[in-house]
Design a protein around this motif. Sequence first.
Motif, short mmCIF file in Angstrom:
data_model
loop_
_atom_site.label_atom_id
_atom_site.label_comp_id
_atom_site.label_asym_id
_atom_site.label_seq_id
_atom_site.Cartn_x
_atom_site.Cartn_y
_atom_site.Cartn_z
N ASP A 1 -36.14 -28.08 -10.63
CA ASP A 1 -36.27 -27.74 -12.04
C ASP A 1 -37.33 -26.66 -12.23
O ASP A 1 -37.13 -25.70 -12.97
N TYR B 1 -25.82 -32.11 -9.84
CA TYR B 1 -26.28 -32.19 -11.23
C TYR B 1 -25.94 -30.90 -11.97
O TYR B 1 -26.36 -29.81 -11.58
N SER B 2 -25.20 -31.04 -13.06
CA SER B 2 -24.74 -29.88 -13.81
C SER B 2 -25.88 -29.14 -14.51
O SER B 2 -25.71 -28.01 -14.95
N MET B 3 -27.04 -29.77 -14.63
CA MET B 3 -28.16 -29.10 -15.29
C MET B 3 -28.81 -28.05 -14.40
O MET B 3 -29.62 -27.25 -14.87
N ASN C 1 -28.27 -24.65 -12.54
CA ASN C 1 -27.37 -23.50 -12.61
C ASN C 1 -27.48 -22.70 -11.32
O ASN C 1 -28.58 -22.30 -10.95
N LEU D 1 -26.08 -24.60 -24.77
CA LEU D 1 -25.17 -25.61 -24.27
C LEU D 1 -24.62 -26.41 -25.45
O LEU D 1 -25.38 -26.96 -26.25
N MET E 1 -22.19 -29.13 -22.19
CA MET E 1 -22.85 -30.28 -21.58
C MET E 1 -22.22 -31.55 -22.14
O MET E 1 -21.82 -31.60 -23.30
N MET F 1 -25.42 -35.37 -25.10
CA MET F 1 -26.85 -35.09 -25.20
C MET F 1 -27.62 -36.28 -25.77
O MET F 1 -28.82 -36.20 -25.97
N THR G 1 -27.97 -27.56 -27.40
CA THR G 1 -29.33 -27.46 -26.89
C THR G 1 -29.56 -26.03 -26.43
O THR G 1 -28.61 -25.34 -26.02
N ALA H 1 -31.85 -23.90 -23.82
CA ALA H 1 -32.82 -23.78 -22.73
C ALA H 1 -33.40 -22.38 -22.79
O ALA H 1 -32.68 -21.39 -22.60
N TYR I 1 -36.88 -26.65 -24.10
CA TYR I 1 -35.52 -27.19 -24.05
C TYR I 1 -35.34 -27.99 -25.33
O TYR I 1 -35.78 -29.14 -25.42
#
Length: 253
Positions: free
Chosen positions: A76, A112-114, A116, A126, A167, A170, A180, A182, A193
């Motif tokens: 992250d 994890y799709s979060m 990129n 998103l 996404m 949420m 959302t 980012a 975020y």
Amino acid sequence: MLRRLAAQRFVELRQAFPQPQASRSFSTALNYHLDSPDNNPDLPWEFSEKNKEKVKEILSHYPSNYKQSAVIPLLDLAQQQHGGWLSVSAMNHVAKVIEVPPIRVYEVATFYSMFNRTKVGKYHLLVCGTTPCMIRGSREIESALLSHLGVKRNEVTKDGLFSVGEMECMGSCVNAPMITVADYSNGSEGYTYNYYEDITPKRVVEIVEALRRGEKPPRGTQNAARINSGPEGGNTTLLGEPKPPPCRDLDAC
């Protein structure tokens, strides 16, 4: 060398047996990596000096023989520093920090799709696509964004400012539909975020233009008649302090 040859052979096979563009979902693009000039293992990458201190702080939360447990927060942090996406070099560096084979990091980043693994805009928008938001008009929200920005889903605008993705859930269904944002415009130091709830096609375009001007739109519900997740017009129940139980000692009751 063998990896490069395998990747080249993979490209040749794809060219020999092309698939219709419509049949290829975005998720399949996340299952493999092909080297490119701006994303290959030969490009140097490491955490900035400020983020090296954050890395030490993150690793301090785990026993020294379980450094691999820090893979998600470190990925992250790397994504924030790298403008919202993870290059192969960034993932390799994380693997080096936590002392695991790179494949162990790739497994997490692809699951994890979060995370990129292709470039996103400085403002990555998103849209929630789960059932409650869809019923409340999330597809119209997405259409308004894509039309206004002149892109398709998961594309980046020519100025590099915006990209639009989807996404799943949420976690604020009572405020559907929602998006959302980012915000990678200031790197990991200024990363935010934020949720924007009770959104409308008109309001989502206004938020985009506010971001373009460098403004920070108020997050949370965009319905002026609501306070957070409360009903329009104010609460109709729980208007005062709840009555205490007749006794605190349940055994004495």
